[in-house]
Motif scaffolding. Structure first.
Motif, PDB file in Angstrom:
ATOM      1  N   VAL A  87       0.860  -1.184   0.000  1.00  0.00           N
ATOM      2  CA  VAL A  87       0.000   0.000   0.000  1.00  0.00           C
ATOM      3  C   VAL A  87       0.899   1.238   0.000  1.00  0.00           C
ATOM      4  N   PRO A  88       0.699   2.179  -0.927  1.00  0.00           N
ATOM      5  CA  PRO A  88       1.552   3.366  -0.970  1.00  0.00           C
ATOM      6  C   PRO A  88       1.589   4.102   0.359  1.00  0.00           C
ATOM      7  N   GLN A  89       2.738   4.660   0.665  1.00  0.00           N
ATOM      8  CA  GLN A  89       2.911   5.331   1.946  1.00  0.00           C
ATOM      9  C   GLN A  89       1.932   6.487   2.126  1.00  0.00           C
ATOM     10  N   PHE A  90       1.658   7.212   1.059  1.00  0.00           N
ATOM     11  CA  PHE A  90       0.749   8.350   1.210  1.00  0.00           C
ATOM     12  C   PHE A  90      -0.678   7.895   1.511  1.00  0.00           C
ATOM     13  N   VAL A  91      -1.042   6.687   1.086  1.00  0.00           N
ATOM     14  CA  VAL A  91      -2.347   6.126   1.444  1.00  0.00           C
ATOM     15  C   VAL A  91      -2.339   5.668   2.895  1.00  0.00           C
ATOM     16  N   ARG A  92      -1.247   5.103   3.331  1.00  0.00           N
ATOM     17  CA  ARG A  92      -1.135   4.696   4.735  1.00  0.00           C
ATOM     18  C   ARG A  92      -1.330   5.881   5.675  1.00  0.00           C
ATOM     19  N   SER A  93      -0.813   7.024   5.262  1.00  0.00           N
ATOM     20  CA  SER A  93      -0.822   8.191   6.147  1.00  0.00           C
ATOM     21  C   SER A  93      -2.138   8.951   6.138  1.00  0.00           C
ATOM     22  N   ALA A  94      -2.895   8.846   5.059  1.00  0.00           N
ATOM     23  CA  ALA A  94      -4.148   9.606   4.931  1.00  0.00           C
ATOM     24  C   ALA A  94      -5.323   8.723   5.335  1.00  0.00           C
ATOM     25  N   HIS A  95      -5.960   9.043   6.439  1.00  0.00           N
ATOM     26  CA  HIS A  95      -7.031   8.200   6.964  1.00  0.00           C
ATOM     27  C   HIS A  95      -8.387   8.480   6.318  1.00  0.00           C
ATOM     28  N   ASP A  96      -8.529   9.594   5.631  1.00  0.00           N
ATOM     29  CA  ASP A  96      -9.793   9.923   4.992  1.00  0.00           C
ATOM     30  C   ASP A  96      -9.526  10.748   3.742  1.00  0.00           C
ATOM     31  N   THR A  97     -10.569  11.004   2.981  1.00  0.00           N
ATOM     32  CA  THR A  97     -10.394  11.714   1.726  1.00  0.00           C
ATOM     33  C   THR A  97     -10.031  13.179   1.945  1.00  0.00           C
ATOM     34  N   GLY A  98     -10.426  13.739   3.080  1.00  0.00           N
ATOM     35  CA  GLY A  98     -10.057  15.118   3.369  1.00  0.00           C
ATOM     36  C   GLY A  98      -8.555  15.290   3.507  1.00  0.00           C
ATOM     37  N   SER A  99      -7.937  14.422   4.299  1.00  0.00           N
ATOM     38  CA  SER A  99      -6.486  14.488   4.464  1.00  0.00           C
ATOM     39  C   SER A  99      -5.779  14.072   3.180  1.00  0.00           C
ATOM     40  N   MET A 100      -6.391  13.170   2.411  1.00  0.00           N
ATOM     41  CA  MET A 100      -5.802  12.774   1.130  1.00  0.00           C
ATOM     42  C   MET A 100      -5.775  13.950   0.165  1.00  0.00           C
ATOM     43  N   TRP A 101      -6.863  14.692   0.070  1.00  0.00           N
ATOM     44  CA  TRP A 101      -6.916  15.831  -0.829  1.00  0.00           C
ATOM     45  C   TRP A 101      -5.895  16.893  -0.414  1.00  0.00           C
TER      46      TRP A 101
ATOM     47  N   GLN B 133       0.167  11.200 -12.225  1.00  0.00           N
ATOM     48  CA  GLN B 133       1.293  10.312 -12.470  1.00  0.00           C
ATOM     49  C   GLN B 133       1.851   9.771 -11.171  1.00  0.00           C
ATOM     50  N   PHE B 134       1.893  10.606 -10.149  1.00  0.00           N
ATOM     51  CA  PHE B 134       2.373  10.170  -8.842  1.00  0.00           C
ATOM     52  C   PHE B 134       1.521   9.019  -8.316  1.00  0.00           C
ATOM     53  N   VAL B 135       0.209   9.160  -8.389  1.00  0.00           N
ATOM     54  CA  VAL B 135      -0.687   8.101  -7.901  1.00  0.00           C
ATOM     55  C   VAL B 135      -0.476   6.819  -8.698  1.00  0.00           C
ATOM     56  N   ARG B 136      -0.385   6.948 -10.016  1.00  0.00           N
ATOM     57  CA  ARG B 136      -0.177   5.750 -10.842  1.00  0.00           C
ATOM     58  C   ARG B 136       1.129   5.047 -10.473  1.00  0.00           C
ATOM     59  N   ASP B 137       2.198   5.822 -10.335  1.00  0.00           N
ATOM     60  CA  ASP B 137       3.499   5.236 -10.005  1.00  0.00           C
ATOM     61  C   ASP B 137       3.467   4.526  -8.656  1.00  0.00           C
ATOM     62  N   GLN B 138       2.822   5.142  -7.690  1.00  0.00           N
ATOM     63  CA  GLN B 138       2.820   4.598  -6.340  1.00  0.00           C
ATOM     64  C   GLN B 138       1.995   3.319  -6.204  1.00  0.00           C
ATOM     65  N   PHE B 139       1.069   3.105  -7.133  1.00  0.00           N
ATOM     66  CA  PHE B 139       0.228   1.905  -7.073  1.00  0.00           C
ATOM     67  C   PHE B 139       0.781   0.750  -7.900  1.00  0.00           C
ATOM     68  N   VAL B 140       1.917   0.934  -8.537  1.00  0.00           N
ATOM     69  CA  VAL B 140       2.450  -0.100  -9.425  1.00  0.00           C
ATOM     70  C   VAL B 140       2.684  -1.416  -8.693  1.00  0.00           C
ATOM     71  N   SER B 141       3.327  -1.366  -7.539  1.00  0.00           N
ATOM     72  CA  SER B 141       3.665  -2.611  -6.836  1.00  0.00           C
ATOM     73  C   SER B 141       2.417  -3.389  -6.435  1.00  0.00           C
ATOM     74  N   LEU B 142       1.413  -2.699  -5.905  1.00  0.00           N
ATOM     75  CA  LEU B 142       0.183  -3.375  -5.494  1.00  0.00           C
ATOM     76  C   LEU B 142      -0.546  -3.960  -6.701  1.00  0.00           C
ATOM     77  N   ILE B 143      -0.690  -3.182  -7.751  1.00  0.00           N
ATOM     78  CA  ILE B 143      -1.386  -3.673  -8.944  1.00  0.00           C
ATOM     79  C   ILE B 143      -0.634  -4.848  -9.570  1.00  0.00           C
ATOM     80  N   ASN B 144       0.685  -4.733  -9.668  1.00  0.00           N
ATOM     81  CA  ASN B 144       1.476  -5.821 -10.248  1.00  0.00           C
ATOM     82  C   ASN B 144       1.363  -7.094  -9.427  1.00  0.00           C
TER      83      ASN B 144
END
Length: 265
Positions: free
Chosen positions: A64-78, A93-104
């Motif tokens: 799970v990307p680190q930025f997703v781990r740190s953001a507990h809700d959509t408000g903090s994510m935005w 592009q950042f979101v796509r890159d960060q999800f590569v490992s999980l998707i793969n």
């Protein structure tokens, strides 16, 4: 699928999510991409459910990307996405890159070593390092030249962080190339060949230094950071995979050595 993860009049958007795990991971990624664009808002309940689903699973929690781990809700994510970049394209592009490992992983197309390296680099807690690694992974097939460049950037970042963390001040100059950075870092970690008397260790550590020098030379030859001129060398995915795998293994070795040294002190 996109209507299932954005605001809608439906009573229970979570119930509208796909059942297959790969599609659920893609729903999470695509919802965040939409949030990057400001063209829709991911339902907070959906985000929370998908985030916890992958974080609570031992087989996916380190992916799970680190930025997703740190953001507990959509408000903090935005808030994070806005601070990451003021423009939509870099956010997407950042979101796509960060999800590569999980998707793969869910597509069963990634190597188990990728996940071990990802987990260790995340624990190193250096955003530039993990970003370079994710870019290298994501570009192996689609942008081999870019993957080679990211592989070298990964090693440069690891060496610099080790040198900075060790003393609190940088022990290198901005113009130092990768072999010089590795030389400084290896000496700080006591893994330079000259620091060992046993022939077997000297040979192994000498080979490691040669790998680093080779990666630097490979990037100069086929990476995308320099104009190759008329004699353009076509970079194949296998070349990129070699560079990325070597860089990942070297980064893993350096970080684990730095961690072991820190625990002893």
């Amino acid at each position: 699928m996109s209507s299932d993860i954005f605001d809608s009049p439906r009573r229970n958007p979570v119930a509208e999510l796909p059942l297959e795990r790969l599609e659920r991971a893609m729903a999470l990624r695509n919802g965040l991409i939409s949030l990057c664009e400001g063209q829709g808002k991911m339902v907070d309940e959906v985000y929370r459910v998908l985030r916890l689903e992958f974080m609570n699973d031992p087989t996916t929690k380190t992916l799970v990307p680190q930025f997703v781990r740190s953001a507990h809700d959509t408000g903090s994510m935005w808030a994070f996405l806005k601070s990451h970049s003021g423009q939509w394209a870099p956010r997407r592009q950042f979101v796509r890159d960060q999800f590569v490992s999980l998707i793969n992983y869910l597509e069963s197309g990634a190597s188990p070593a990728d996940f071990l390296i990802s987990d260790t680099l995340i624990s190193f807690d250096a955003q530039g390092v993990t970003d370079a690694w994710q870019k290298a992974l994501s570009r192996r097939e689609t942008d081999p030249s870019g993957a080679v460049t990211s592989a070298r950037t990964l090693l440069e970042s690891v060496c610099k962080h080790i040198l900075e963390d060790d003393t609190g001040a940088a022990l290198y100059s901005p113009n130092d190339d990768l072999p010089k950075l590795y030389k400084f870092a290896s000496e700080r970690l006591n893994i330079a060949p000259s620091q060992h008397s046993e022939e077997v260790f000297r040979r192994i550590l000498g080979s490691v230094s040669s790998v680093v020098e080779g990666l630097g030379a490979l990037r100069n030859k086929i990476g995308d950071a320099h104009d190759p001129g008329r004699k353009r060398f076509k970079v194949a995915p296998r070349h990129a995979a070699l560079a990325v795998n070597l860089a990942g293994s070297m980064a893993l070795f350096l970080v684990e050595t730095a961690n072991a040294r820190s625990q002893r002190s």
